[in-house]
Motif scaffolding. Sequence first.
Motif, PDB file in Angstrom:
ATOM      1  N   PHE A   8       0.833  -1.200   0.000  1.00 11.70           N
ATOM      2  CA  PHE A   8       0.000   0.000   0.000  1.00 11.70           C
ATOM      3  C   PHE A   8       0.869   1.251   0.000  1.00 11.70           C
ATOM      4  CE2 PHE A   8      -2.535   3.172   2.408  1.00 11.70           C
ATOM      5  CZ  PHE A   8      -3.566   3.312   1.498  1.00 11.70           C
ATOM      6  N   PHE A   9       1.916   1.261   0.812  1.00 11.86           N
ATOM      7  CA  PHE A   9       2.829   2.387   0.867  1.00 11.86           C
ATOM      8  C   PHE A   9       3.499   2.602  -0.487  1.00 11.86           C
ATOM      9  CE2 PHE A   9       7.359   3.510   1.411  1.00 11.86           C
ATOM     10  CZ  PHE A   9       7.191   4.850   1.698  1.00 11.86           C
ATOM     11  N   SER A  10       3.897   1.524  -1.143  1.00  6.64           N
ATOM     12  CA  SER A  10       4.551   1.639  -2.452  1.00  6.64           C
ATOM     13  C   SER A  10       3.621   2.261  -3.476  1.00  6.64           C
ATOM     14  CB  SER A  10       5.006   0.260  -2.942  1.00  6.64           C
ATOM     15  OG  SER A  10       5.961  -0.278  -2.074  1.00  6.64           O
ATOM     16  N   ILE A  11       2.362   1.857  -3.467  1.00  5.85           N
ATOM     17  CA  ILE A  11       1.403   2.431  -4.408  1.00  5.85           C
ATOM     18  C   ILE A  11       1.209   3.920  -4.139  1.00  5.85           C
ATOM     19  CG2 ILE A  11      -1.032   2.418  -5.084  1.00  5.85           C
ATOM     20  CD1 ILE A  11      -0.934  -0.654  -4.671  1.00  5.85           C
ATOM     21  N   ILE A  12       1.064   4.288  -2.879  1.00  2.00           N
ATOM     22  CA  ILE A  12       0.908   5.701  -2.532  1.00  2.00           C
ATOM     23  C   ILE A  12       2.148   6.487  -2.940  1.00  2.00           C
ATOM     24  CG2 ILE A  12       0.770   7.313  -0.584  1.00  2.00           C
ATOM     25  CD1 ILE A  12      -1.125   5.364   0.744  1.00  2.00           C
ATOM     26  N   LEU A  13       3.318   5.928  -2.693  1.00  2.00           N
ATOM     27  CA  LEU A  13       4.562   6.596  -3.053  1.00  2.00           C
ATOM     28  C   LEU A  13       4.672   6.775  -4.564  1.00  2.00           C
ATOM     29  CD1 LEU A  13       7.223   7.760  -1.994  1.00  2.00           C
ATOM     30  CD2 LEU A  13       8.206   5.489  -2.274  1.00  2.00           C
ATOM     31  N   PHE A  14       4.306   5.762  -5.326  1.00  4.79           N
ATOM     32  CA  PHE A  14       4.362   5.873  -6.789  1.00  4.79           C
ATOM     33  C   PHE A  14       3.422   6.962  -7.289  1.00  4.79           C
ATOM     34  CE2 PHE A  14       5.611   1.140  -6.987  1.00  4.79           C
ATOM     35  CZ  PHE A  14       6.941   1.454  -6.858  1.00  4.79           C
ATOM     36  N   TYR A  51       2.333   9.573  -5.578  1.00  6.01           N
ATOM     37  CA  TYR A  51       2.867  10.862  -5.140  1.00  6.01           C
ATOM     38  C   TYR A  51       4.035  11.309  -6.017  1.00  6.01           C
ATOM     39  CZ  TYR A  51       5.279  14.257  -2.244  1.00  6.01           C
ATOM     40  OH  TYR A  51       5.906  15.374  -1.793  1.00  6.01           O
ATOM     41  N   LEU A  52       4.967  10.400  -6.279  1.00  4.08           N
ATOM     42  CA  LEU A  52       6.117  10.754  -7.101  1.00  4.08           C
ATOM     43  C   LEU A  52       5.718  11.051  -8.541  1.00  4.08           C
ATOM     44  CD1 LEU A  52       8.819   8.299  -5.725  1.00  4.08           C
ATOM     45  CD2 LEU A  52       8.592  10.757  -5.306  1.00  4.08           C
ATOM     46  N   THR A  53       4.712  10.357  -9.055  1.00  2.00           N
ATOM     47  CA  THR A  53       4.221  10.655 -10.385  1.00  2.00           C
ATOM     48  C   THR A  53       3.649  12.065 -10.440  1.00  2.00           C
ATOM     49  OG1 THR A  53       3.737   8.331 -10.792  1.00  2.00           O
ATOM     50  CG2 THR A  53       2.609   9.918 -12.191  1.00  2.00           C
ATOM     51  N   ASN A  54       2.928  12.471  -9.398  1.00  2.00           N
ATOM     52  CA  ASN A  54       2.408  13.833  -9.346  1.00  2.00           C
ATOM     53  C   ASN A  54       3.533  14.859  -9.283  1.00  2.00           C
ATOM     54  OD1 ASN A  54      -0.273  13.100  -9.471  1.00  2.00           O
ATOM     55  ND2 ASN A  54      -0.508  12.980  -7.271  1.00  2.00           N
TER      56      ASN A  54
END
Length: 126
Positions: free
Chosen positions: A76-82, A84-87
């Motif tokens: 879940f953290f990895s998906i949120i991080l991806f 966020y970084l994409t934004n």
Amino acid sequence: MSWKLRIILILLVFFADLFSFHQIRRGKMSLNHSLLWILISIVLLLIAVFPSIAFWLAGMMGIGTPVNLVFLFFAFFSIILFIYLTNVISKGDRINRRLVQKVALMERELREMRKTESKGDAAENE
């Protein structure tokens, strides 16, 4: 949750925080980008120190073991991080594109001004 996993989580949190603070101090990571890492560290530390939280959450979510909950948390953290970084990258890309367009317009205006100046100088020399 085994004591080995608890020690690994505590060490992971310690080294991740140490690395994050080092990156912030060196100016390689901004504080607002590191807040997500710090938040994740706090959650992992709570789970490592108080494993009953992991057991309770795993039971509430219908997950077999707390270790699976930790892995789910990382996913879940990895998906949120991806996301966020994409934004962040998309915002930087938009800003970069606008800057390139402004520079191109300014260079065009500068060339036109130099042409008019050179024509004016040529007319004065005649």
